[in-house]
Enzyme design. Structure first.
Site, short mmCIF file in Angstrom:
data_model
loop_
_atom_site.label_atom_id
_atom_site.label_comp_id
_atom_site.label_asym_id
_atom_site.label_seq_id
_atom_site.Cartn_x
_atom_site.Cartn_y
_atom_site.Cartn_z
N ASN A 43 0.84 -1.20 0.00
CA ASN A 43 0.00 0.00 0.00
C ASN A 43 0.88 1.25 0.00
OD1 ASN A 43 0.54 -0.90 2.67
ND2 ASN A 43 -1.21 0.20 3.51
N GLU A 45 0.30 5.10 0.70
CA GLU A 45 -0.63 6.14 1.17
C GLU A 45 -0.12 7.53 0.80
OE1 GLU A 45 -1.33 5.36 5.35
OE2 GLU A 45 -2.48 3.54 4.87
N CYS A 54 -4.00 0.84 -2.68
CA CYS A 54 -3.88 -0.45 -1.98
C CYS A 54 -2.75 -1.28 -2.59
CB CYS A 54 -5.17 -1.24 -2.10
SG CYS A 54 -6.52 -0.62 -1.12
N GLU A 56 -2.76 -4.39 -3.57
CA GLU A 56 -3.15 -5.20 -4.72
C GLU A 56 -3.13 -4.37 -6.00
OE1 GLU A 56 -4.64 -4.77 -1.82
OE2 GLU A 56 -6.02 -6.40 -1.32
N CYS A 97 -10.21 -4.99 -0.91
CA CYS A 97 -11.35 -4.06 -0.86
C CYS A 97 -12.12 -4.15 -2.18
CB CYS A 97 -10.85 -2.63 -0.60
SG CYS A 97 -10.13 -1.84 -2.05
N CYS A 100 -10.20 -2.96 -5.28
CA CYS A 100 -9.17 -3.91 -5.72
C CYS A 100 -9.79 -5.14 -6.38
CB CYS A 100 -8.29 -4.32 -4.55
SG CYS A 100 -7.17 -3.01 -4.04
#
Ligand code: THU
Length: 148
Positions: A43, A45, A54, A56, A97, A100
Site C-alpha cells: 500500500n 498512502e 492499496c 493489490e 477491498c 481492488c
C-alpha cells in the site's frame, strides 16, 4: 513450499516497504503469474488520504507496466498494524477491498481466467482462499465493452 505459502512469504516481505504512516496498517500483495514469476506491491498512502493506493492495485499496475497483466493467476494478500520494530500484528485476514476486486477483475477477464485470492492475517493464524468470481460476482468488466 506451496504456491500459496510462496505468495504469503513474498507478500509479507513486500509489506515491509509499505508507505502507510497515516493508517499504520501495512499490506503486501503478491501476484503469481502463469510461469511462476511473482510480482509484489505494497500500500502507498498519501497525505491527501483519498489518493492512497492499496497493495493489490500497486502490484497489478506494476505487472501491467511490465506487460504481464494477462498472466496473473493467483494473488496473496497479508497485512496488519505496524508495531515496534516494524512487526505486523493482527488475527484477521486481509481481504481485497471492493476497488481492488474490480481491478483484479480487469486482469482476470483480460487474461481469460478466474483468479484465486489467498488472504492471511499478520499472525498467520488465519489463511483462506477464494475465487475472485465469488468475491465479485456478476462483475462488470472488459467483456462488457467487447474487450478481452
Ligand atoms: N489496504 C490495502 O492495501 N489492501 C486491502 O486489501 C485493504 C486495505 C490498505 C489501504 C490503506 O493504506 C490501509 O490498508 C488501511 O486501510
Amino acid at each position: 513450499m506451496t504456491d500459496r505459502q510462496k505468495l504469503f512469504s513474498a507478500a509479507r516481505a513486500a509489506a515491509a516497504h509499505a508507505h502507510a504512516p497515516y493508517s499504520n496498517f501495512a499490506v503486501g500483495a503478491a501476484l503469481l503469474l502463469d510461469d511462476g514469476e511473482i510480482v509484489t506491491g505494497t500500500n502507498f498512502e498519501n497525505a491527501s488520504y483519498g489518493l492512497s493506493l492499496c497493495a493489490e492495485t500497486v502490484a497489478l499496475a506494476k505487472a501491467n507496466s511490465e506487460g504481464k497483466l494477462r498472466r496473473v493467476v493467483e494473488v496473496g494478500v497479508i497485512g496488519g498494524m505496524i508495531g515496534a520494530g516494524g512487526a505486523l500484528s493482527g488475527d484477521q485476514p486481509v481481504r481485497p477491498c471492493g476497488r481492488c476486486r474490480q481491478i483484479l477483475n480487469e486482469a482476470a477477464q483480460i487474461g481469460g481466467h478466474d483468479i484465486t485470492v489467498h488472504c492471511a492475517s499478520a499472525d498467520a493464524s488465519v489463511e483462506e482462499s477464494f475465487r475472485l468470481s465469488d468475491l465479485l460476482p456478476h462483475a462488470f468488466g472488459p467483456a462488457d465493452l467487447g474487450i478481452g
